[in-house]
Design a protein around this motif. Sequence first.
Motif, PDB file in Angstrom:
ATOM      1  N   LEU A  54      53.959  14.051  65.841  1.00  8.57           N
ATOM      2  CA  LEU A  54      53.795  15.588  66.511  1.00  8.57           C
ATOM      3  C   LEU A  54      52.618  15.778  66.805  1.00  8.57           C
ATOM      4  O   LEU A  54      52.245  16.501  67.654  1.00  8.57           O
ATOM      5  N   LEU A  81      54.934  22.906  66.812  1.00  8.54           N
ATOM      6  CA  LEU A  81      55.990  22.663  67.842  1.00  8.54           C
ATOM      7  C   LEU A  81      55.708  23.422  68.990  1.00  8.54           C
ATOM      8  O   LEU A  81      56.229  22.804  69.992  1.00  8.54           O
ATOM      9  N   SER A 127      57.891  21.297  72.513  1.00  3.13           N
ATOM     10  CA  SER A 127      59.147  20.778  71.938  1.00  3.13           C
ATOM     11  C   SER A 127      60.183  21.889  71.801  1.00  3.13           C
ATOM     12  O   SER A 127      59.795  23.085  71.353  1.00  3.13           O
ATOM     13  N   PHE A 182      63.207  19.851  63.114  1.00  3.91           N
ATOM     14  CA  PHE A 182      62.076  18.887  62.894  1.00  3.91           C
ATOM     15  C   PHE A 182      61.999  18.288  61.383  1.00  3.91           C
ATOM     16  O   PHE A 182      61.728  17.113  61.250  1.00  3.91           O
TER      17      PHE A 182
END
Length: 312
Positions: A156, A93, A98, A105
């Motif tokens: 992701l 992440l 992000s 998440f």
Amino acid sequence: MNSASAVAFAVLTGGTMGGGLILLLAALPRWSAVPLARRIAPYLRDVVAEEDLPAGARPRQGILPAGDHRLWTRAQGLFGRALGGSDALRLRLAQSGSAIEQSAFRGRQLGWVLAGIAAGALVLIAAAVWGRMSPPIALAPALLGAAAGVGYDMLLTALVRSRRRRLTDELPTTLEFLALCLSAGEGFLDSLRRVAAVGSGEMTSEFRRVVLAAGTGSSLADALAEMSRRLELPGLTRAIDQVIAALEHGAPLASVLHAQAGDAREDAKRVLIEQAGRKEILMLLPLVFLILPLSVLFAIYPGLFILRLGIG
């Protein structure tokens, strides 16, 4: 209505009723006594770390909380523990840039899984109603739920790969800009601040975080080392190691950054050559499986047509 339709209707109505009962039970207040840990936790906050306190003892942050989400939070925690890899997820992440946290998440991934299961259930009910039930269709909820969860995780991964590629492309130019600022007589922190203020892109946003960390009490070397550990880019790691060593030994930083920028450009050139080699192999696939068969077909078909007609 046949037996399959009756079973599908019973599953639909039973699931709807069960979901409604679960929601009603989740909305009811708890009549049990408050645990001792939650009662004494507010008085021990000065000696107990925040992460060691019970979840209900910490004040909630946000704007106008609409209600209690203990059931959803508990489901997120169970889902995250089932998947595991909390440290790796936190690192991914951070590398993707992000702003969402790990729990958020996992909550979104759980939502995707539930949506996939719901879509598979609808497909299963529709197949039962139309009389097209089969063993593969019976596995549709599980398969679609797993595919949705894996797809969100792959999204992701794609974001991380794309951002790392942009960071690698921006690294040589950013290092040369830093070297130019240092050659003009500015200090290293002032050069970082200038690059962070003037530049745009992923690397300059990371430098803004370094400047912010250095301005809020962290040492510049620690802030740079933390950025290197978070991004895990080989070129950036080498450059930061050289910069930290130069800061500790008093070496000229401008020449160090010029050398690291040259090394980053050589790495980028090597990566481009490797990509060109892989693309060259991929370009052979349509040639071998599409163009050559069509050429052979165009060469042979007229002869076969003439032989069929008996001409010549």
